[in-house]
Design a protein around this motif. Structure first.
Motif, short mmCIF file in Angstrom:
data_model
loop_
_atom_site.label_atom_id
_atom_site.label_comp_id
_atom_site.label_asym_id
_atom_site.label_seq_id
_atom_site.Cartn_x
_atom_site.Cartn_y
_atom_site.Cartn_z
N PRO A 172 78.92 27.35 49.88
CA PRO A 172 79.22 27.65 48.47
C PRO A 172 80.26 26.71 47.89
N GLY A 173 80.16 26.51 46.58
CA GLY A 173 81.18 25.78 45.84
C GLY A 173 82.20 26.76 45.28
N THR A 174 83.02 26.27 44.35
CA THR A 174 84.03 27.11 43.72
C THR A 174 83.39 28.00 42.67
N PRO A 175 83.63 29.31 42.73
CA PRO A 175 83.03 30.21 41.72
C PRO A 175 83.54 29.90 40.31
N VAL A 176 82.76 30.30 39.33
CA VAL A 176 83.09 30.13 37.92
C VAL A 176 83.02 31.50 37.27
N VAL A 177 83.97 31.79 36.38
CA VAL A 177 83.95 33.05 35.66
C VAL A 177 83.44 32.83 34.24
N LEU A 178 82.53 33.71 33.82
CA LEU A 178 82.00 33.68 32.45
C LEU A 178 82.39 34.99 31.79
N PRO A 179 83.43 34.99 30.96
CA PRO A 179 83.85 36.24 30.31
C PRO A 179 82.99 36.56 29.09
N LEU A 180 82.76 37.84 28.90
CA LEU A 180 82.18 38.35 27.66
C LEU A 180 83.30 39.00 26.87
N LEU A 181 83.49 38.62 25.63
CA LEU A 181 84.59 39.13 24.82
C LEU A 181 84.08 39.48 23.43
N ASN A 182 84.25 40.74 23.05
CA ASN A 182 83.89 41.20 21.70
C ASN A 182 85.12 41.83 21.05
N GLY B 203 86.40 43.44 17.46
CA GLY B 203 85.84 43.96 16.22
C GLY B 203 84.42 44.43 16.46
N PHE B 204 84.06 45.60 15.94
CA PHE B 204 82.74 46.15 16.22
C PHE B 204 81.68 45.47 15.38
N ASP B 205 80.70 44.88 16.05
CA ASP B 205 79.56 44.25 15.40
C ASP B 205 78.30 44.88 15.99
N PRO B 206 77.62 45.74 15.25
CA PRO B 206 76.50 46.50 15.81
C PRO B 206 75.26 45.66 16.10
N VAL B 207 75.21 44.44 15.59
CA VAL B 207 74.01 43.63 15.73
C VAL B 207 74.19 42.46 16.68
N HIS B 208 75.35 41.81 16.62
CA HIS B 208 75.50 40.51 17.27
C HIS B 208 76.37 40.52 18.52
N SER B 209 76.77 41.67 19.02
CA SER B 209 77.63 41.69 20.21
C SER B 209 76.94 42.39 21.36
N PHE B 210 77.15 41.85 22.56
CA PHE B 210 76.54 42.43 23.76
C PHE B 210 76.99 43.85 23.98
N SER B 211 78.28 44.12 23.81
CA SER B 211 78.78 45.45 24.15
C SER B 211 78.25 46.52 23.20
N ALA B 212 77.99 46.17 21.94
CA ALA B 212 77.39 47.14 21.02
C ALA B 212 76.00 47.53 21.50
N GLY C 122 89.42 47.42 15.12
CA GLY C 122 90.21 47.70 16.32
C GLY C 122 89.40 47.74 17.60
N TYR C 123 88.11 47.51 17.50
CA TYR C 123 87.23 47.52 18.68
C TYR C 123 87.56 46.34 19.59
N PHE C 124 87.54 46.58 20.92
CA PHE C 124 87.85 45.51 21.89
C PHE C 124 87.05 45.75 23.16
N PHE C 125 86.37 44.70 23.61
CA PHE C 125 85.59 44.77 24.85
C PHE C 125 85.70 43.44 25.57
N SER C 126 85.93 43.49 26.88
CA SER C 126 85.94 42.28 27.70
C SER C 126 85.38 42.62 29.08
N LEU C 127 84.59 41.69 29.63
CA LEU C 127 83.97 41.89 30.95
C LEU C 127 83.75 40.53 31.59
N ASN C 128 84.05 40.43 32.88
CA ASN C 128 83.90 39.17 33.59
C ASN C 128 82.63 39.15 34.44
N ARG C 129 81.88 38.08 34.29
CA ARG C 129 80.76 37.79 35.18
C ARG C 129 81.09 36.54 35.99
#
Length: 254
Positions: A184-194, A196-205, A239-246
C-alpha cells in the motif's frame, strides 16, 4: 444491510449526483491515473456513475467491468453511458478469471463485508501482478453532524451503524492490505463538508432520509424520534453543519 426498493434507489441516485459525491468521484479517478486500454473492475458498481466515467478514460480498447449484489443497482448501472460489462457478484466471489484486470476499485463497499481478508484475496486473484487497486471507505467515528438534541443524534447514529459490518474499517485496512499481498501507499482523506442546509445540492441532506428510514425500520429508536431528528436537522438553516471523512487506500499487487 440497506435494501434498495425504487424509492431508496432514487434517493441513492440523488445522493450520488450531489456536487460532494461528484467531486469525490473526480478525486478517485485522479488517484487511479487510468490509462487508455486498461481493464478495470468496479467492485460494488452501484448505480454505475464511476464505472461510466472510467469507461470514458480507458476508451474503446479498454474494459470497465462492474459487479454488485443488488439487481436494482445493476439495473440502474445498465442505464449509464459507456460500454460496461455488468455482472451479479460480491466482493467475496468475483465472477472473473484470475489476473483479468489491470486495476480494481471498490468505493464504500468493504465496510459492508464481514470477511475483509477473503474479499482482498479475491481482489488479489483477479488483478494481475503489478496491477493496482483503490479502496475507499468511511470511518463513521469521523462524523460531525450538528443537532438540536445531541442524545437523539447519538442514538440515531448508533443505530445507523447497524447497516455496516465494520463502521471503522479504515483504521485496519493498511495491515489487511499488507497481509493480503499488496504494497500500500500513503492513504488519502477525502472530507465531505456541508455548511448551511441545502436540500438539493448537499450529500448530507440526501442522507437524512436514507439514515432515518433505516433507523426507523430497526425499531430501536422510535419512529416519532426519528421524524423529530429529521425535522430538527432541516430546521437549522444557516446553522446546519455536517462533516465526514472518507479514506482512500491505493496499493500494488505483489
Amino acid at each position: 444491510m440497506l435494501q434498495f426498493d425504487d424509492e431508496s434507489s432514487r434517493r441513492l441516485v440523488a445522493a450520488y449526483l450531489t456536487p460532494d459525491v461528484v467531486a469525490q468521484r473526480r478525486s478517485v479517478r485522479s488517484l487511479l491515473e487510468l490509462r487508455p486500454a486498461e481493464r478495470v473492475l468496479d467492485v460494488g458498481v452501484g448505480p454505475g456513475f464511476l464505472a461510466a466515467e472510467m469507461a470514458g478514460e480507458v476508451g474503446g480498447d479498454g474494459l470497465v467491468a462492474g459487479i454488485d449484489v443488488s439487481e436494482s443497482m445493476l439495473a440502474l448501472a445498465k442505464g449509464r453511458d459507456g460500454a460496461l460489462d455488468l455482472r451479479a457478484g460480491s466482493a467475496g466471489s468475483i465472477p472473473y478469471p484470475g489476473a483479468s484486470f489491470d486495476v480494481a476499485v471498490s468505493t464504500q463497499v468493504l465496510e459492508y463485508v464481514a470477511d475483509v481478508p477473503a474479499a482482498l484475496a479475491e481482489l488479489r486473484r483477479v488483478v494481475r501482478p503489478g496491477g493496482r487497486i483503490l479502496i475507499l471507505d468511511t470511518d463513521w467515528d469521523s462524523i460531525v453532524w450538528r443537532s438540536g438534541d445531541d442524545a437523539r443524534m447519538a442514538a440515531v447514529l448508533d443505530s445507523w451503524e447497524g447497516h455496516l459490518a465494520d463502521p471503522r474499517l479504515p483504521r485496519r485496512l493498511l495491515g489487511e492490505l499488507r497481509s493480503a499481498g499488496f504494497t500500500p501507499g500513503t492513504p488519502v482523506v477525502l472530507p465531505l463538508l456541508n455548511v448551511g442546509f441545502d436540500p438539493v445540492h448537499s450529500f448530507s441532506a440526501a442522507l437524512i432520509d436514507i439514515v432515518g428510514d433505516f433507523v426507523a425500520g430497526r425499531g430501536v429508536v422510535p419512529a416519532a424520534e426519528v421524524d423529530a431528528w429529521k425535522a430538527d436537522l432541516r430546521s437549522l438553516g444557516d446553522g446546519y453543519f455536517f462533516s465526514l471523512n472518507r479514506y482512500v487506500f491505493r496499493a500494488i499487487r505483489d
